[in-house]
Scaffold this motif. Structure first.
Motif, mmCIF file in Angstrom:
data_model
loop_
_atom_site.group_PDB
_atom_site.id
_atom_site.type_symbol
_atom_site.label_atom_id
_atom_site.label_comp_id
_atom_site.label_asym_id
_atom_site.label_seq_id
_atom_site.Cartn_x
_atom_site.Cartn_y
_atom_site.Cartn_z
ATOM 1 N N PRO A 45 91.095 17.575 31.362
ATOM 2 C CA PRO A 45 90.500 17.907 32.507
ATOM 3 C C PRO A 45 90.248 17.357 33.609
ATOM 4 O O PRO A 45 90.389 16.048 33.438
ATOM 5 N N ASN B 30 88.140 15.407 35.827
ATOM 6 C CA ASN B 30 86.577 15.248 35.806
ATOM 7 C C ASN B 30 86.605 13.727 36.154
ATOM 8 O O ASN B 30 85.299 13.520 36.382
ATOM 9 N N ARG C 292 84.198 19.529 36.065
ATOM 10 C CA ARG C 292 85.735 19.563 36.388
ATOM 11 C C ARG C 292 85.545 19.707 38.039
ATOM 12 O O ARG C 292 84.928 20.723 38.309
#
Length: 612
Positions: free
Chosen positions: A285, A287, A316
């Motif tokens: 992800p 993030n 995210r």
């Protein structure tokens, strides 16, 4: 225009506070901290204008000090080489320009909007596309002849731009923020001057690194010493004249998004994956938010942030921008903001009983947000001007019903683009432009953007991805769609302007010339810096267009040598980052894809031209 990708099939989640808007900014343009981020515009009743207007990216270049601009396009392989569409995008139509008889058109990218492919965690299913440029009868004959020859022979045989303004400037890739050209200049007063000899030479070429999948390499910036470009799991600074590596910033995962803006002391923001792909997690992800110093080549800080509704799971993000010293990152899980220098949190996603969240921000000279409320099937978008330090809304404007996504073209003045009721029909993501008084939230004018006439484009799901437009002199500068020229085989186009108070076409127009195609790159004072994509037998040009008289001055003309032409044609205004400053032109890819054999061996990450 091409058909934009469908939005991700996930419902919106709660986000931070009330709707906010981030001013769009230029990729890598220096962004001064706005004391009074939004200049009040005269409140006049909306007026419809001739034709359609499209969101204009902030003047400036991708990564060069500039005012906010446009979103990020996909990389295209070199001229004559097969291309692969970005992740989740359908294949596109041929995009050759000025092709002679017997020469096949270049393969183009998909009908998705011209920006880097969406990260796999957000990408929608791939669909077949239809549409694109119309073929003239002559071109139909040429293509038919080429196909016939291929069968007989053996059945088998590609701006947001560097800025030189005192304020931030934007690249063709992304439209946000404004430079001094947006504060009432009437043309002229640009810093870019024609050299004694406009003929350029190739300064350097950066080979494309090998990748196994579609890889985002969004982001390029210009400092006083370096040309900075995103690579694979790193960001690299190169000598701006020689192309030799000066430094490298390793990343723990691949970059997902990069700010179009940078501060006056050459700092900017990025979003990247939490780690490298593994068998268990093929698509890590996005993030991690970080601040980077482009002068020293250092990652100053990086961190994730959690939301009240996500527990310990990091949020995210799929885009990031910069305004002053505020880094603002947005996505379907809400928005968060950080101090550029320290990484300290300024705000983060919060639980919201009305289902609202900050979808994305526009940066540059001011900060604005697209805030999404309501349900997935019936959203209500609100455009807000924000205090960059606190995130508090300064004004709000409700978008009309039938708008699922909106893009911030410029933050000062505040200009927004949207496809109202999915009526654009051309994949541009634009049916109308909205000129808004940022101080009051009042609509000044709405400009209809006829897809058959104008060629600017915006991402359908991301806020700061508009390109091929510029905002300055209280005007929106747009390129027209390509059309037949006076020659037998080549198409051409023009750049026109709309008044942001009345919505009317104003002034003259700038003609690309037979077989050339003009695309705005950024503002330079009251002038528009534009790239002229060349025909098959010439090199491209950089021109300065007086924002009032539309008189053109050639600043650079690239070599017509075959090898140079082939390399340059691999970078187009739709799918590349274009930076120009002080007699230096940098063209770079926004995405990379796996090479398909020997035909792809001459693909470049970036190439540079210089006039002295």
């Amino acid at each position: 225009m091409t058909q934009p990708p469908q939005p991700p099939n996930e419902p919106p989640q709660g986000g931070f506070g009330a709707p906010q808007d981030t001013p769009p900014g230029g990729f890598g343009a220096p962004v001064p901290p706005p004391a009074d981020p939004f200049g009040k515009q005269p409140a006049t009743p909306p007026a419809g204008g001739f034709g359609a207007q499209q969101a204009q990216p902030p003047a400036g270049g991708f990564g060069a000090p500039q005012t906010p601009p446009a979103g990020p396009p996909q990389q295209q392989p070199g001229y004559g080489y097969p291309q692969q569409p970005g992740y989740g995008y359908p294949p596109g139509p041929p995009a050759g320009q000025g092709l002679p008889p017997g020469q096949p058109p270049q393969q183009g990218y998909g009908y998705g909007y011209p920006t880097a492919p969406m990260h796999p965690q957000y990408a929608p299913p791939q669909q077949g596309g239809q549409g694109g440029k119309k073929f003239t009868p002559q071109m139909q004959i040429i293509v038919a002849a080429v196909v016939a020859v291929a069968v007989i022979i053996g059945g088998g045989i590609f701006l947001a731009s560097g800025g030189d303004d005192k304020k931030n400037e934007v690249s063709t890739a992304g439209p946000t923020g404004g430079d001094k050209g947006g504060e009432g200049n009437s043309g002229g007063d640009g810093a870019e001057k024609a050299p004694a000899n406009v003929k350029s030479t190739v300064a350097f070429q950066l080979p494309q690194p090998k990748v196994d999948d579609v890889t985002t390499v969004d982001g390029s910036w210009l400092t006083d010493k370096a040309y900075v470009k995103t690579g694979v799991d790193e960001i690299v600074g190169y000598d701006k004249d020689k192309g030799t590596k000066l430094w490298s910033i390793p990343l723990q995962g691949q970059l997902c998004a990069a700010s179009r803006h940078m501060s006056k002391d050459y700092k900017t923001a990025i979003v990247f994956e939490e780690g490298k792909p593994t068998k268990a997690k093929k698509y890590p992800p996005c993030n991690q938010v970080g601040g980077i110093d482009l002068n020293t080549g250092k990652l100053m800080w990086s961190k994730p942030v959690t939301a009240a509704t996500s527990g310990d799971e990091p949020v995210r993000f799929d885009e990031v921008t910069l305004s002053g010293t505020t880094v603002a990152a947005g996505g379907t899980e809400g928005g968060a903001a950080f101090d550029l220098n320290t990484g300290a949190e300024r705000w983060k996603p919060k639980a919201d009983t009305d289902g609202c969240y900050d979808k994305g921000y526009g940066g540059g000279d001011a900060l604005a947000v697209v805030r999404k409320c309501g349900t997935y099937d019936s959203p209500q978008l609100v455009i807000q001007a924000l205090n960059p330090t606190t995130g508090a809304p300064l004004s709000s404007f409700k978008m009309p019903p039938g708008v699922d996504y909106a893009s911030i073209v410029s933050t000062k003045p505040l200009v927004v683009a949207a496809d109202v009721g999915d009526t654009a029909g051309d994949g541009s993501g634009i049916s109308d432009f909205f000129s808004i008084d940022a101080a009051t939230g009042k609509l000044l004018t709405k400009i209809a953007a006829d897809g058959e006439k104008y060629a600017a484009r915006c991402g359908s799901t991301e806020v700061e991805t508009c390109q091929q437009l510029a905002v300055g002199n209280n005007r929106l500068y747009l390129p027209t769609e390509e059309h037949e020229g006076t020659g037998e085989y080549g198409d051409t186009n023009e750049i026109v302007a709309f008044d942001l108070t009345t919505g009317k076409l104003v002034g003259d127009k700038a003609d690309a010339g037979d077989r050339y195609t003009l695309s705005p790159v950024r503002m330079d004072g009251g002038n528009v810096i534009a790239y002229k994509a060349p025909p098959y037998d010439k090199g491209g040009q950089i021109v300065s267009i007086d924002g009032e008289t539309f008189k053109q001055t050639v600043l650079m003309e690239n070599p017509a040598d075959e090898a140079v032409r082939e390399a340059e044609s691999g970078f187009t205004a739709d799918y590349s980052e274009i930076l120009y400053k002080g007699g230096r032109l940098y063209l770079s890819s926004r995405t990379l894809s796996k090479a398909n054999g020997s035909l792809d061996e001459k693909r470049y990450l970036a190439m540079a031209f210089r006039t002295d």
